[in-house]
Structures are given as C-alpha cells and as structure tokens.
Write an enzyme that holds these catalytic residues in place. Structure first.
Site, mmCIF file in Angstrom:
data_model
loop_
_atom_site.group_PDB
_atom_site.id
_atom_site.type_symbol
_atom_site.label_atom_id
_atom_site.label_comp_id
_atom_site.label_asym_id
_atom_site.label_seq_id
_atom_site.Cartn_x
_atom_site.Cartn_y
_atom_site.Cartn_z
ATOM 1 N N ARG A 1 -4.213 -12.208 -5.206
ATOM 2 C CA ARG A 1 -3.647 -11.543 -4.025
ATOM 3 C C ARG A 1 -3.481 -12.511 -2.851
ATOM 4 O O ARG A 1 -2.552 -12.382 -2.049
ATOM 5 C CB ARG A 1 -4.576 -10.380 -3.644
ATOM 6 N N GLU B 1 -12.806 -3.398 11.369
ATOM 7 C CA GLU B 1 -12.714 -2.699 10.085
ATOM 8 C C GLU B 1 -13.732 -3.218 9.070
ATOM 9 O O GLU B 1 -14.363 -2.431 8.362
ATOM 10 C CB GLU B 1 -11.292 -2.844 9.520
ATOM 11 N N GLU C 1 0.819 -1.210 0.000
ATOM 12 C CA GLU C 1 0.000 0.000 0.000
ATOM 13 C C GLU C 1 0.855 1.264 0.000
ATOM 14 O O GLU C 1 0.615 2.201 0.754
ATOM 15 C CB GLU C 1 -0.977 -0.036 1.178
ATOM 16 N N ARG D 1 6.104 -7.321 8.550
ATOM 17 C CA ARG D 1 4.767 -7.812 8.172
ATOM 18 C C ARG D 1 4.778 -8.544 6.826
ATOM 19 O O ARG D 1 5.500 -8.152 5.904
ATOM 20 C CB ARG D 1 3.769 -6.657 8.117
ATOM 21 N N ASP E 1 -7.409 -10.060 4.055
ATOM 22 C CA ASP E 1 -7.347 -8.884 4.913
ATOM 23 C C ASP E 1 -8.466 -8.812 5.947
ATOM 24 O O ASP E 1 -9.450 -8.119 5.726
ATOM 25 C CB ASP E 1 -7.405 -7.621 4.040
ATOM 26 N N GLU F 1 -1.200 -11.765 13.578
ATOM 27 C CA GLU F 1 -1.816 -10.440 13.709
ATOM 28 C C GLU F 1 -3.325 -10.587 13.546
ATOM 29 O O GLU F 1 -3.807 -11.015 12.498
ATOM 30 C CB GLU F 1 -1.248 -9.499 12.637
HETATM 31 O O1 GCW Z 1 -6.811 -3.645 5.902
HETATM 32 C C1 GCW Z 1 -5.962 -2.767 5.304
HETATM 33 C C2 GCW Z 1 -6.487 -1.470 5.788
HETATM 34 C C3 GCW Z 1 -5.440 -0.395 5.842
HETATM 35 C C4 GCW Z 1 -4.271 -0.927 6.651
HETATM 36 C C5 GCW Z 1 -3.721 -2.153 5.947
HETATM 37 C C6 GCW Z 1 -2.592 -2.800 6.715
HETATM 38 C C7 GCW Z 1 -2.856 0.258 8.132
HETATM 39 O O2 GCW Z 1 -7.564 -1.108 4.984
HETATM 40 O O3 GCW Z 1 -6.001 0.721 6.463
HETATM 41 O O4 GCW Z 1 -3.284 0.043 6.838
HETATM 42 O O5 GCW Z 1 -4.721 -3.114 5.840
HETATM 43 O O6 GCW Z 1 -2.861 -3.701 7.467
HETATM 44 O O7 GCW Z 1 -1.476 -2.390 6.534
#
Ligand code: GCW
Length: 715
Positions: free
Chosen positions: A372, A429, A326, A359, A401, A423
């Site tokens: 992904r 979220e 990201e 990570r 995610d 984690e």
């Molecule tokens: O789930 C996604 C989130 C991001 C987050 C990312 C991550 C902190 O939408 O907001 O960023 O994962 O875990 O790095």
C-alpha cells in the site's frame, strides 16, 4: 447553633459552585483570553507605548481589527484605551494601509510594503507628527488583521516592542483546515473527537451561531485562510441549492476574516439518484446516467454547478476530491485517469479563480501494488505535468496514513511539474484521539525538515511545498481539523496547541516547535517562567513518548481496526489479512517488520539517492524507520547495543514512563494553573497512563509469542 451551621453550609453549597463557574476557565477562549500581564516591567513599557489606538478607514475587516485590538490591549494592559481615527498627543498604536490612512501614507513605507503581498504586514516603532507610535501597516486590510494578531501575540509572550521593526508574509499561499464533518452534524465516525460539527445545518441559513465568528477569529489569528467544511467522504447533497444557501451564510461570516470556503465534492454528483451505486458514498444529485469526465453532458453539469456555486459564494475557493479510495467514486470507473477527473473540475472552476485539490490517498485498486505504501507514487507520478495549472495533488505526509511516525511520502519531490499540497492531520486519529496529550509540532517539523534529495541536498519537504524546490506557481498546506462543538473546541485542552501549531507552521514553517509551544502556553495557560518551562518540557517529548508506547522503531498501523485507538496487533475473527496489523508488522519467529527494501517490496526505490540506499540497508536505515523498511531478526543489534527484542521492550517502557513523568510534572503546577483546567488535564493524563500501559502490555505480550524471549518487568 446547629441551625446556624446548617445555614452557613447551605449558603456555601449554593455560592461555591456559582463562584467557581464565574472564575472558571473552560477553554473556550483558546489562546485569545488576553489575561492581564503580570510582569510589571513589560506592562509599564506597553502602557507607555499605547495611550491610544488610531485606525483610519472603513471596512468589515477594519471593524474586526478595532474590536480585536481594543479587547486585546484592554485585557493585557488592564486599561480602557480610546480608539479613534485621529492621532492626538501621548503615544499610539496606528494601524492602516497607505490607501486608507494618511498617517501611514506619510511614513512612505512603499519599498517594504512592495515585498509583502496581499497578506503580509509590517510592525514598526516610529514617530508620527512627533508622537511616538507603533505602526501596523499592510497593503490590504487582511494583512492588517494578521499584523494585529501578531502584535497581540508578541505582547502575550511579553516581548519588548522598543525599536520593533518586523516584516512578515506567509510562505505558503493556501493554508486550509479540512473538516471531516458530515451533513448530519456528526464527526464521530469521521475521526472527530470533540463533539459534534460546529456547523448547524438544520439552523442555517436563518440562524447564525455566534460561534462561527469565534471560529473564524481563531483561524485568522494564526493566518489560516481557507476551510473545507465537509468531509472528503463527501455527501453529494452539499452541492444542492438548499445546502449552498447555508454554505453561503458561513462564507459571509468568514470572509472579513480572510477565510474562503471550499467544499469536498463527490465525484459522482452528476449522476441521478436512481443510477447511483449501492454504497452511501456514491453520488447522485444530478440527472445523468454517468459521471464519466469525458462525457460532454457531465462536463456541462459541472460547469453549471460551479456557476451556481459562485452565484451564492462569489469567492468560493474550490473542490477537494477523494476518489478511488475507500469506496469513493472515481474517474477510473470509466477507464479515465486522475488527470481526466481533476482537469474537468479545474476547467469549470478556472474562470472564477477556483482550484481543485485532488487527493493522492488511494489504495482501493489491488492491481496497482501489493504494498500500500507504494500506491500513490505509482498512480500519480506518471501523470506529472498532465494536470491543469489550478490543480493541486494533495498528499498526506506519509505513504500510509497519519501514523504516529512515517517516513515522508515518496511522492514529494517526484512531481516537479505538479504542485503538491501537504495534508497533515491535526485530529489525533492514530495518536490517542482527544484523550492523550501529544504535541504534534515536533512531528510536523520532522516531516517539514525531511530532506527528500529531489534536487540534491536541501530539498526538504518544506521547500517542496512552499514552491522553492520546483518553482510551483501555487502552494498549499491543509490540516485535518480537530475541532467540534465541545466547549473547549478540541476535547483535550492540549489539543488546542495542535490547532495553534498547525496554523503557525502553515504561515511560517521555519518556526521551531519550542517557540510555538512557548507562545501557546503563555497565551493560554500561564506566564510563570517555571511553569512555562515545565509544561514545555512535557509537550516537547510527548510525541516521541506516544510513538514509544504505540509503535516504536518504525512499527505502524497496529491499532484497533476501524476505531484506531487502542492496540490490536492480532487478526480479528474474520481472519482477513489485508490492511490489518498483521499485514503491517509481519511478526514471525525470525523477527519483526515490513521488508520494503530491495529484497522485499522495494518501496525504498521510490526515494531519491542517497536516501534510497540509506533506507535500503538495514545497517544504515535510521532506527526510527527500521521496522517500516525492514524485517529485522529478533537478535539484530540496535544502536544502543540491545537486541531488537530488548530495544522494543525498552521503548515501550520508556513511553509509559514518560506519561507518568508528565503526571508528576502536572501535579506540581497546581498553584499556577486554573483549577478547572488543572483537573481536566489531570484526568486526561490518568487515562493516557492507563492506555499507554495497555499498549505496552498488549503489544509486548503479542510479539513475545513470536520472539520467545522474556518481557522485563520494567526498564
Ligand atoms: O485515515 C483514514 C481514515 C478515514 C479517512 C481516510 C481519508 C475520511 O481512517 O476515516 O476518511 O483516511 O483520509 O480519506
């Protein structure tokens, strides 16, 4: 008369709100309100067991224990117990280490204590000098603090202490909260749903908010022993001296509670601001042109920076790093590997006992794989054994995610020579933010008990992360925090239960979700048996309900882009497909779901046998993962006998019905619950019901365009 009436009304108006404020429960005390117990039998037992509290020794942590045990016992028993360092007649609670307390030393507990490590404790009923006593003993003061909180928990849940004899030590070494808080004090665009950050950077280091202590206390009550205080989308400024001074003050408050501070580090921190890339996630607080981990100047920069950090914070825990993800900078930009990057930081931290949590949440590089879900495995497994011994690879529970439900990330089990740290996300979220009541312990238990078959049957995720399967020398678990500066900490009162559950499971992953719910309800809300059962029944099914009204049968990531709250199964105006709902659900005239089997992306091949085969075959794939692994025809027969389409409709309706049922159950509890809390939860549930119906109607309405089959009006 009229005048009198008017006056009475006036007085009532003034007085009534004052009274309600005085008696109101605003949720600030979390699970530590220590309300007086109302079961007369157990109250009597405790009152007889404790006529005094005896604590020998001096330290900051012992001071905290004195404070906590006094507050707890006085509250629960409605008493005012003396606290001293001398045992007198009557009965006593005696707390101490053999080093500081001659009373404990005399009991000769050395065999037991030898098995308890630095953080473990024992609680035992015995006699000292003929005085009946309950003893909390440990090797270190921090063990005593954990033991104290455990005793209070036993009492809050009304358990008999007669002949008590228990030993407890954590199964996992690093038990961390990860905060995604930004340095400007906001968390809202970093998945925070309970107000602003708890850390008041503009007041620190001069002003210490009393809430820091309450935060530490809450974590210590659960055994959480570390906190990463800034977001993984790390602003490099956190490593400037001006911030380190502030961080040091937080560390000072947390230290006697057994909590170490960690920081998220931006990989391009050594770069000078003038060379930093455009994006605001790119670094620049140093004076270098590069952050290449093989460049000697970069390595030296980190060594010096780490040295400086330890001057401010002598027990600093280490760095959490998000790289290649990201838009975050990474070693790969210099053609270096994850191992090069992590090991450089590890080398700088090692002399001080610090660690790196690197990570595995990577998906920037489209060359790696189109799916992904396969990327972390592909990027990390080849480096197994290449990381320094103080590096964790920190991995989210699932391959995508934090979805309402995912299979376990295939990385777990596949890196026997690299400690993997789990984690989890406490913040909801993708599960209704702080607006929906979703108890996450059942979800975490499903993951923890997931058998990866890495070393044959029984290689559960829990046994991987606690080190048993591969004999890891470091073990760790982290939860993305759901706290903020809202008065009740978590936005939704019931979201506190998720913080609680994370902490309890990080100490002992074998606890059941029911037990955790039971403890939390009794400590937080009520001990009335009927009410406890009703609330427990609401909580226990709430996760499955959320899956049903959001993403049943293995659907995933069909939330609104960016915000991740409501449904958005369709493309947005830009027409972009990657990482949108359409990418994940793949609805078409034939059916629904992502083919990750051997006829598709072959993500199933990343799992160990027999899971690989089980997941690969649409007829043996567990239904909860059906659309995760398969593109399934609309008329495919599911376990219930219904077609896929009918089952999908059925699940969406079931989810919404469950929320309605929770509303009915909650309404019947009015007399047992504090009125303010009652109203707060009632309003949240009403929102949840509305949202759940929107989810159902939007998703079914959209998928119907492909299935061409009718949506029923109800189940
Ligand atoms: O789930 C996604 C989130 C991001 C987050 C990312 C991550 C902190 O939408 O907001 O960023 O994962 O875990 O790095």
């Amino acid at each position: 008369m009229k005048y009198l009436l008017k006056n009475i009304l006036f007085v009532l108006c003034i007085v009534a709100p004052v009274c309600s404020i005085a008696s109101a429960d605003d949720g600030y005390d979390l699970w530590m309100s220590y309300r007086k117990l109302d079961d007369a039998t157990i109250l009597k037992e405790y009152q007889q067991a404790f006529s005094s509290i005896v604590i020998q020794g001096q330290s900051e942590t012992l001071g905290i224990i004195r404070e906590e045990v006094k507050k707890g016992l006085d509250g629960l028993l409605g008493a005012d117990l003396p606290v001293s360092n001398i045992l007198t007649v009557g009965s006593a609670l005696v707390i101490g280490t053999p080093r500081e307390s001659e009373l404990i030393q005399k009991l000769d507990l050395s065999d037991k204590l030898a098995t308890l490590g630095r953080e473990g404790f024992l609680i035992k009923s015995t006699k000292i000098n003929d005085v009946p006593a309950v003893v909390i003993a440990a090797n270190e003061d921090i063990g005593l603090l954990y033991g104290t909180f455990h005793l209070l928990r036993l009492m809050q849940t009304g358990q008999s202490l007669k002949d008590i004899d228990i030993c407890s030590r954590p199964r996992i070494q690093y038990r961390l909260l990860d905060h995604w808080d930004k340095l400007d004090g906001s968390i809202s665009d970093e998945r925070g749903y309970a107000g602003k950050s708890l850390w008041k950077w503009d007041e620190l280091p001069e002003t210490i908010d009393p809430r820091y202590k309450d935060y530490a206390r809450a974590n210590a009550s659960l055994g959480i022993n570390g906190t990463v205080i800034n977001s993984v989308n790390a602003n490099p400024d956190i490593l400037k001296a001006e911030y380190l001074k502030k961080v040091a003050k937080l560390a000072d408050v947390f230290r006697p509670y057994g909590i170490r501070v960690f920081l998220s580090a931006n990989f391009s921190s050594p770069i000078s601001a003038k060379f930093a890339h455009e994006s605001n996630r790119r670094g620049g607080i140093g004076n270098l042109k590069t952050s290449d981990p093989c460049d000697p100047e970069v390595r030296l920069w980190w060594k010096n920076k780490v040295k400086e950090i330890y001057q401010f914070i002598p027990d600093f825990g280490g760095f959490l790093v998000k790289a290649s993800s990201e838009g975050m900078p990474s070693p790969q930009e210099y053609n270096r590997t994850h191992a090069d990057g992590a090991n450089m930081l590890a080398e700088a931290l090692a002399p001080y006992g610090g660690i790196v949590m690197w990570r595995s949440f990577v998906y920037d590089d489209s060359k790696v794989d189109d799916d992904r879900a396969k990327r972390a495995y592909k990027e990390f497994v080849p480096f197994d054994g290449k990381f320094s011994s103080n590096v964790f690879i920190q991995s989210k529970n699932g391959p995508i995610d934090f979805q309402p439900r995912e299979p376990v990330n295939s990385l777990f089990g596949a890196m026997p020579r690299t400690p993997l740290m789990l984690e989890l996300q406490i913040a909801q979220e993708y599960l209704g933010h702080s607006k929906h009541l979703v108890f996450l312990a059942p979800m975490w238990k499903e993951y923890l008990e997931f058998d990866t078959y890495a070393k044959g049957r029984g290689s559960t995720l829990a046994s991987i992360i606690d080190g048993n399967t591969h004999n890891y020398q470091m073990t760790g678990i982290a939860g993305v925090a759901n706290t903020g500066d809202d008065r009740n900490w978590c936005g939704h009162l019931f979201a506190q239960a998720n913080w609680y559950a994370f902490g309890r499971l990080s100490w002992d992953h074998s606890l059941t979700a029911e037990q955790i719910a039971d403890e939390w309800i009794k400590a937080t809300l009520t001990s009335d048996a009927n009410a406890v059962n009703t609330i427990k029944s609401m909580m226990m099914g709430s996760w499955e309900a959320c899956i049903n009204y959001m993403t049943p049968l293995g659907l995933h990531h069909i939330m609104q882009e960016g915000f991740h709250y409501g449904p958005q199964p369709q493309l947005d105006k830009s027409g972009r497909i990657d990482w949108t709902s359409v990418y994940y659900h793949r609805a078409d005239a034939n059916g629904l779901g992502f083919d990750r089997s051997s006829t598709g992306s072959n993500a199933t091949s990343q799992y160990f046998s027999p899971l690989r085969e089980t997941f690969d075959d649409v007829n043996t794939c567990p239904e909860k993962y059906l659309l995760w692994f398969h593109h399934v025809p609309w008329d495919h027969k599911t376990e219930s006998g219904r077609t896929l389409w009918d089952e999908l409709c059925y699940r969406y309706y079931t989810g919404v019905d469950y929320v309605k049922e929770m509303e009915r159950k909650w309404a019947a509890l009015e007399k047992d619950i504090d009125p303010d809390i009652c109203l707060h939860v009632k309003e949240k549930l009403a929102t949840q019901e509305k949202d759940a119906a929107i989810w159902r109607d939007t998703c079914l309405g959209y998928f119907q365009k492909f299935s061409n089959r009718p949506v029923p009006a109800s189940n």
